[in-house]
Scaffold this motif. Structure first.
Motif, PDB file in Angstrom:
ATOM      1  N   ASN A  22     -60.843  -8.866 -19.197  1.00  0.00           N
ATOM      2  CA  ASN A  22     -59.877  -9.225 -20.248  1.00  0.00           C
ATOM      3  C   ASN A  22     -60.591  -9.766 -21.484  1.00  0.00           C
ATOM      4  OD1 ASN A  22     -57.622  -8.423 -18.824  1.00  0.00           O
ATOM      5  ND2 ASN A  22     -57.174 -10.463 -18.039  1.00  0.00           N
ATOM      6  N   GLU A  23     -61.591 -10.617 -21.266  1.00  0.00           N
ATOM      7  CA  GLU A  23     -62.323 -11.161 -22.409  1.00  0.00           C
ATOM      8  C   GLU A  23     -63.057 -10.051 -23.158  1.00  0.00           C
ATOM      9  OE1 GLU A  23     -66.133 -13.930 -23.087  1.00  0.00           O
ATOM     10  OE2 GLU A  23     -64.372 -15.010 -22.315  1.00  0.00           O
ATOM     11  N   ASP A  24     -63.676  -9.149 -22.423  1.00  0.00           N
ATOM     12  CA  ASP A  24     -64.380  -8.034 -23.054  1.00  0.00           C
ATOM     13  C   ASP A  24     -63.425  -7.198 -23.902  1.00  0.00           C
ATOM     14  OD1 ASP A  24     -66.719  -8.903 -21.845  1.00  0.00           O
ATOM     15  OD2 ASP A  24     -66.655  -7.392 -20.252  1.00  0.00           O
ATOM     16  N   LYS A  25     -62.226  -6.920 -23.358  1.00  0.00           N
ATOM     17  CA  LYS A  25     -61.227  -6.145 -24.105  1.00  0.00           C
ATOM     18  C   LYS A  25     -60.773  -6.902 -25.347  1.00  0.00           C
ATOM     19  CE  LYS A  25     -58.901  -4.897 -20.143  1.00  0.00           C
ATOM     20  NZ  LYS A  25     -57.693  -4.528 -19.426  1.00  0.00           N
ATOM     21  N   LEU A  26     -60.587  -8.206 -25.202  1.00  0.00           N
ATOM     22  CA  LEU A  26     -60.180  -9.029 -26.354  1.00  0.00           C
ATOM     23  C   LEU A  26     -61.247  -9.013 -27.448  1.00  0.00           C
ATOM     24  CD1 LEU A  26     -58.558 -12.131 -24.618  1.00  0.00           C
ATOM     25  CD2 LEU A  26     -57.465 -10.645 -26.318  1.00  0.00           C
ATOM     26  N   LEU A  27     -62.501  -9.173 -27.058  1.00  0.00           N
ATOM     27  CA  LEU A  27     -63.577  -9.195 -28.048  1.00  0.00           C
ATOM     28  C   LEU A  27     -63.728  -7.837 -28.732  1.00  0.00           C
ATOM     29  CD1 LEU A  27     -66.191 -11.433 -26.219  1.00  0.00           C
ATOM     30  CD2 LEU A  27     -64.735 -12.052 -28.150  1.00  0.00           C
ATOM     31  N   GLU A  28     -63.563  -6.765 -27.969  1.00  0.00           N
ATOM     32  CA  GLU A  28     -63.651  -5.425 -28.552  1.00  0.00           C
ATOM     33  C   GLU A  28     -62.507  -5.204 -29.550  1.00  0.00           C
ATOM     34  OE1 GLU A  28     -63.336  -0.817 -27.063  1.00  0.00           O
ATOM     35  OE2 GLU A  28     -64.260  -2.274 -25.717  1.00  0.00           O
ATOM     36  N   ALA A  29     -61.296  -5.561 -29.150  1.00  0.00           N
ATOM     37  CA  ALA A  29     -60.138  -5.400 -30.041  1.00  0.00           C
ATOM     38  C   ALA A  29     -60.282  -6.297 -31.267  1.00  0.00           C
ATOM     39  CB  ALA A  29     -58.846  -5.725 -29.288  1.00  0.00           C
ATOM     40  N   ALA A  35     -63.096  -6.186 -38.483  1.00  0.00           N
ATOM     41  CA  ALA A  35     -63.791  -5.235 -39.354  1.00  0.00           C
ATOM     42  C   ALA A  35     -62.797  -4.534 -40.277  1.00  0.00           C
ATOM     43  CB  ALA A  35     -64.558  -4.215 -38.521  1.00  0.00           C
ATOM     44  N   ARG A  36     -61.617  -4.243 -39.754  1.00  0.00           N
ATOM     45  CA  ARG A  36     -60.604  -3.518 -40.516  1.00  0.00           C
ATOM     46  C   ARG A  36     -59.815  -4.433 -41.459  1.00  0.00           C
ATOM     47  NH1 ARG A  36     -57.921  -1.978 -36.365  1.00  0.00           N
ATOM     48  NH2 ARG A  36     -56.456  -3.694 -36.504  1.00  0.00           N
ATOM     49  N   ASP A  37     -59.375  -5.601 -40.936  1.00  0.00           N
ATOM     50  CA  ASP A  37     -58.436  -6.457 -41.669  1.00  0.00           C
ATOM     51  C   ASP A  37     -59.016  -7.791 -42.120  1.00  0.00           C
ATOM     52  OD1 ASP A  37     -56.505  -4.485 -41.111  1.00  0.00           O
ATOM     53  OD2 ASP A  37     -55.961  -5.462 -39.224  1.00  0.00           O
ATOM     54  N   GLY A  38     -60.273  -8.046 -41.793  1.00  0.00           N
ATOM     55  CA  GLY A  38     -60.874  -9.325 -42.142  1.00  0.00           C
ATOM     56  C   GLY A  38     -60.330 -10.439 -41.267  1.00  0.00           C
ATOM     57  N   ALA A  39     -60.581 -11.656 -41.699  1.00  0.00           N
ATOM     58  CA  ALA A  39     -60.178 -12.831 -40.915  1.00  0.00           C
ATOM     59  C   ALA A  39     -58.666 -12.971 -40.816  1.00  0.00           C
ATOM     60  CB  ALA A  39     -60.788 -14.097 -41.509  1.00  0.00           C
ATOM     61  N   GLY A  40     -57.935 -12.240 -41.652  1.00  0.00           N
ATOM     62  CA  GLY A  40     -56.480 -12.293 -41.616  1.00  0.00           C
ATOM     63  C   GLY A  40     -55.872 -11.432 -40.524  1.00  0.00           C
ATOM     64  N   MET A 107     -72.735  -5.413 -39.866  1.00  0.00           N
ATOM     65  CA  MET A 107     -72.572  -6.122 -41.133  1.00  0.00           C
ATOM     66  C   MET A 107     -71.192  -5.877 -41.734  1.00  0.00           C
ATOM     67  SD  MET A 107     -75.159  -8.044 -41.690  1.00  0.00           S
ATOM     68  CE  MET A 107     -75.097  -8.411 -43.443  1.00  0.00           C
ATOM     69  N   THR A 108     -70.655  -4.682 -41.558  1.00  0.00           N
ATOM     70  CA  THR A 108     -69.306  -4.393 -42.043  1.00  0.00           C
ATOM     71  C   THR A 108     -68.304  -5.304 -41.354  1.00  0.00           C
ATOM     72  OG1 THR A 108     -69.895  -2.099 -42.495  1.00  0.00           O
ATOM     73  CG2 THR A 108     -67.543  -2.586 -42.257  1.00  0.00           C
ATOM     74  N   ALA A 109     -68.428  -5.434 -40.047  1.00  0.00           N
ATOM     75  CA  ALA A 109     -67.535  -6.324 -39.301  1.00  0.00           C
ATOM     76  C   ALA A 109     -67.749  -7.773 -39.721  1.00  0.00           C
ATOM     77  CB  ALA A 109     -67.767  -6.172 -37.807  1.00  0.00           C
ATOM     78  N   LYS A 110     -69.004  -8.166 -39.914  1.00  0.00           N
ATOM     79  CA  LYS A 110     -69.311  -9.540 -40.311  1.00  0.00           C
ATOM     80  C   LYS A 110     -68.712  -9.845 -41.678  1.00  0.00           C
ATOM     81  CE  LYS A 110     -73.161 -12.567 -41.323  1.00  0.00           C
ATOM     82  NZ  LYS A 110     -74.449 -12.578 -41.941  1.00  0.00           N
ATOM     83  N   GLN A 111     -68.774  -8.892 -42.605  1.00  0.00           N
ATOM     84  CA  GLN A 111     -68.202  -9.124 -43.932  1.00  0.00           C
ATOM     85  C   GLN A 111     -66.702  -9.313 -43.856  1.00  0.00           C
ATOM     86  OE1 GLN A 111     -69.889  -5.766 -45.941  1.00  0.00           O
ATOM     87  NE2 GLN A 111     -71.895  -6.742 -46.088  1.00  0.00           N
ATOM     88  N   GLY A 112     -66.056  -8.623 -42.910  1.00  0.00           N
ATOM     89  CA  GLY A 112     -64.626  -8.813 -42.710  1.00  0.00           C
ATOM     90  C   GLY A 112     -64.288 -10.207 -42.217  1.00  0.00           C
TER      91      GLY A 112
END
Length: 194
Positions: A22-29, A35-40, A107-112
């Motif tokens: 479950n944790e792995d799935k949560l972290l992947e999602a 990456a797509r929507d940023g911290a929001g 880096m793309t995910a990190k920038q999000g």
């Protein structure tokens, strides 16, 4: 987030197999959502995508900041662990190129998540430690090339890492992921022979 929450997030007991899945799935999602929507990104959407309830998410990550921190740490770990695997399974140039592409995606995910990470990762020593881990991964990728004359003499892992960071910023600023791939080709031209 308090210091105690941060310590709790970093020092947890091993999970049961189902809880780890479950944790792995949560972290992947969460990684995809940030990456797509940023911290929001919506925590409810992250839980739904992972196929778990929002209560499960909050039991594991009591705040969004802790979830962001966990995603960041997992992505750094995956990136570092990829280096030995890539060098064992690909020719040196291909291993380095594949890792560079993964770094750009990281880096793309990190920038999000940049705004939230600025709050979560406030310790300069931790930032330096992460940079050192990533530079070690690059050094590992450069080493196989050294013995077979694939890597140019004097190529420094920190320099390659900094160049990749610059590439990721330029590609993000232009909102062109394919620009990063083209710039990686240029960087590789300076790093490897032939």
């Amino acid at each position: 987030m308090t210091d105690h929450e941060g310590d709790t997030a970093r020092h947890r007991r091993p999970l049961r197999a189902d809880a780890q899945r479950n944790e792995d799935k949560l972290l992947e999602a969460a990684a995809a959502a940030f990456a797509r929507d940023g911290a929001g990104a919506s925590v409810k959407d992250i839980a739904r995508t992972a196929g778990v309830g929002v209560g499960t998410l909050y039991r594991r990550f009591p705040s969004k900041e802790l979830l962001i921190e966990a995603v960041y740490r997992q992505e750094v770990q995956r990136l570092c662990e990829a280096a030995p695997h890539l060098t064992a399974t690909l020719p040196p140039r291909d291993a380095l190129r594949t890792w560079m592409e993964r770094f750009i995606d990281f880096m793309t995910a990190k920038q999000g998540m940049a705004d939230a990470l600025a709050v979560v990762l406030t310790d300069d020593n931790e930032k330096l430690h992460t940079r050192a881990l990533l530079a070690d991964a690059v050094a590992h990728l450069l080493d196989p090339g050294t013995g077979t004359s694939v890597t140019r003499p004097g190529v420094d892992a920190q320099d390659v890492l900094m160049a990749l960071g610059g590439i990721s910023l330029m590609a993000a600023g232009e909102q062109q992921r394919n620009l990063a791939t083209r710039l990686i080709d240029l960087l590789l031209h300076g790093v490897v022979t032939g």
